[in-house]
Design a protein around this motif. Structure first.
Motif, PDB file in Angstrom:
ATOM      1  N   ASP A  24       0.712  -0.922   0.253  1.00 53.57           N
ATOM      2  CA  ASP A  24      -0.459   0.225  -0.006  1.00 53.57           C
ATOM      3  C   ASP A  24       0.905   1.464  -0.183  1.00 53.57           C
ATOM      4  O   ASP A  24       2.016   1.347   0.539  1.00 53.57           O
ATOM      5  CB  ASP A  24      -1.254   0.053   1.223  1.00 53.57           C
TER       6      ASP A  24
ATOM      7  N   GLY B 107      -0.030  -0.231  -4.162  1.00 50.51           N
ATOM      8  CA  GLY B 107      -1.592   0.016  -4.650  1.00 50.51           C
ATOM      9  C   GLY B 107      -1.783   1.444  -4.546  1.00 50.51           C
ATOM     10  O   GLY B 107      -1.256   1.923  -3.232  1.00 50.51           O
TER      11      GLY B 107
ATOM     12  N   THR C  41      -5.999  -1.654  -6.818  1.00 55.71           N
ATOM     13  CA  THR C  41      -4.989  -2.301  -5.457  1.00 55.71           C
ATOM     14  C   THR C  41      -6.813  -3.325  -4.571  1.00 55.71           C
ATOM     15  O   THR C  41      -6.011  -4.498  -4.257  1.00 55.71           O
ATOM     16  CB  THR C  41      -5.619  -1.313  -4.353  1.00 55.71           C
TER      17      THR C  41
END
Length: 592
Positions: free
Chosen positions: A442, A467, A497
């Protein structure tokens, strides 16, 4: 609670009023060999000489009864006597470039024969992208047949196809002006001799950094030979890319690549910028002198400085007297601020507009602006393999992605492991293996992308997917340091994502391949559009002088903004068809 030194991404930092003492660093298990590979290497070199000397340009008063060369040699000897180390001689402007100590500079300033001593100021590329083959010997006949798919938005905006492909069949019209016999000299970062787009156009070059005749966009970074960002290649191809000479393109785009504004010009390449897009005044002066010596008609410079230089100004005046039409970018600060050489009266200053002919907010403006050209999202050739393209495939579905700057190129298929924010090597959990996996990490958490990537690599990742955590898109990110070891790393949108997180544990393929074409923005990209149109108009009437041709370009431009010449658009958007028609009308002898 963990504290991080870096609290922001891509230059955005979060201020803290108090930073507590850091807790002891915990030792983590890393895959064998990855700790050494991911350590950055740094150069200890400095631009400052150990003796405190600086690089300057020394201009002398002309000596009576002496040739320019003899005078310059005498000046150089005078400078050496006070301790200067001479690197360049410019007889045409009675100037030498040298490294001098403060004591030597003071002695020169007291010399009555010295007119001035000025800094050898740095110059930079305007619009630089991020990122020994054999040099082509001799020009090939240009291709005359290609596809209308090669006609970029910028090409059409300046009317180039209307000049040499009036019927729109993807072929050069017989007898139409297309730049033949016009020499355009690109003063920039060099080129890539492997790229097919310029094989027919290139007739010679000079590398003013390496001192040889192979102006490749290459240089050593921390001792390793690397290709540059392709700035010079991009500007050169905007002018001279030929029809039907395609290389590796993005899937779905025109396989023949792009066409240049003047696809049959003769191209001279002068390399004055290093792989970081930096150079100096002395090499620019040397390059414009070389362009003149090679019989160049047009010099295109997508570089400059916000400081002027008396020596450089004189060099461009001499180039104009020799018949050269110099064209340079205004700069990308978006301010009412003059850049040079664009700001000299003898140079056409080019600003940028977007695809709607609206002023580009980054384009510098002022009374010095002469013309504008397309400069937003311009597609052109770059270093072979220098424009990474990312593709992610999982469970039979392809996900659009954008590679991070400085990513490695390659294809890897493996089990995808979700690594959260990637703040530690252990973030990838039990799914990580030193045999390899795809890390899904992330964005966010106040951690730089390079730290996330390092941790994933140390955990065994052979490819990384970043993501996004916002709806703004999936890219524009960087790994920051080109000298480190990286794996194929690409970014996907927030929607992708969320979908990919549900596929953790399944095989995923990450493909980051190098494309040979790149979209870039800047007044650097606008400048070669104007240079290309100048070549078309000049090939329509070679009898015009450079001063007459400049008038043709300005009077035939499409007026934008306030009526008449203004600070943002100058005389307007350059127009090839109108310029060619006007050049033929004013031709002092029958136009070909």
């Amino acid at each position: 609670m963990k504290r991080w030194v870096w609290l922001g991404l891509l230059g955005g930092a979060v201020a803290c009023t108090k930073v507590p003492e850091r807790p002891p660093v915990e030792t983590e298990d890393v895959c064998p060999g990855t700790e050494e590979m991911s350590l950055p290497t740094r150069s200890q070199s400095s631009l400052d000489a150990e003796d405190g000397s600086e690089s300057v340009l020394i201009t002398f008063r002309p000596r009576v009864s002496a040739s320019a060369m003899a005078s310059t040699d005498a000046f150089a000897e005078d400078a050496r006597r006070v301790g200067a180390h001479v690197s360049h001689r410019f007889p045409r402007i009675n100037t030498i470039a040298a490294n001098v100590t403060p004591e030597a500079r003071a002695a020169l300033a007291n010399n009555p024969d010295v007119l001035r001593v000025e800094p050898n100021r740095p110059v930079h590329a305007f619009g630089m992208p991020s990122l020994s083959p054999s040099l082509w010997q001799g020009a090939l006949p240009p291709n005359t047949r290609g596809s209308t798919g090669e006609y970029t938005d910028g090409l059409k905006a300046v009317q180039a196809p209307q000049v040499w492909d009036a019927n729109g069949d993807g072929e050069l019209d017989v007898g139409a002006p297309s730049g033949t016999n016009i020499k355009v000299c690109i003063i920039d970062s060099g080129w890539d001799s492997r790229h097919p787009e310029l094989a027919a156009a290139y007739i010679g070059g000079k590398d003013f950094l390496d001192g040889d005749d192979e102006p490749l966009d290459q240089g050593k970074v921390d001792g390793v030979l690397q290709w540059g960002g392709g700035h010079g290649m991009h500007t050169a191809a905007t002018i001279a890319a030929q029809l039907g000479a395609g290389a590796h393109v993005r899937p779905g785009e025109e396989p023949n690549g792009v066409a240049g504004v003047a696809p049959t010009v003769s191209l001279l390449v002068a390399r004055v910028l290093n792989v970081n897009g930096d150079g100096n005044t002395a090499n620019v002066i040397a390059a414009i002198d070389w362009c003149v010596s090679q019989g160049a008609n047009i010099a295109s410079l997508s570089l400059g400085s916000v400081a002027d230089s008396d020596a450089e100004k004189l060099a461009f005046e001499k180039a104009q007297e020799a018949g050269v039409l110099a064209i340079a970018a205004t700069g990308n600060r978006g301010t009412n601020e003059t850049s040079y050489p664009a700001g000299y009266d003898t140079v056409i200053a080019v600003g940028a507009v977007d695809s709607n002919s609206a002023w580009a907010p980054f384009s510098q403006y002022g009374d010095f602006v002469s013309l504008v050209g397309p400069g937003v999202g311009v597609l052109s050739a770059t270093i072979v393999g220098g424009a990474p393209y990312g593709d992610v495939q999982a469970a039979g579905t392809r996900y659009a992605s954008e590679p991070l700057e400085y990513t490695a190129v390659g294809v890897y298929t493996g089990k995808m492991v979700y690594c959260g924010l990637g703040e530690r090597v252990s973030s990838c959990g039990q799914g990580a293996t030193c045999d390899g996996f795809v890390a899904l990490v992330d964005r966010g958490g106040g951690i730089l992308f390079q730290e996330k990537a390092r941790n994933a690599i140390r955990a065994g990742a052979k490819a990384i997917i970043i993501g996004n955590n916002t709806t703004e898109g999936g890219g524009g990110f960087t790994l920051t340091d080109p000298a480190e070891y990286w794996v194929p790393t690409t970014a996907v949108t927030l929607a992708s994502t969320n979908t990919l997180k549900g596929l953790a544990g399944q095989d995923v393929t990450v493909d980051v391949s190098g494309l040979d074409y790149l979209r870039q923005s800047g007044t650097s990209m606008a400048t070669p559009h104007v240079a290309g149109v100048a070549a078309l108009a000049w090939s329509a009437c070679p009898a015009l002088t450079n001063v007459q041709l400049r008038a043709v370009l300005q009077e035939s431009a499409h007026d934008l903004g306030d009526t008449g010449k203004d600070q943002k658009f100058g005389y307007g958007l350059v127009q090839a068809k109108a310029a060619v028609d006007l050049a033929k009308l004013r031709c002092p002898s029958p136009a070909p």
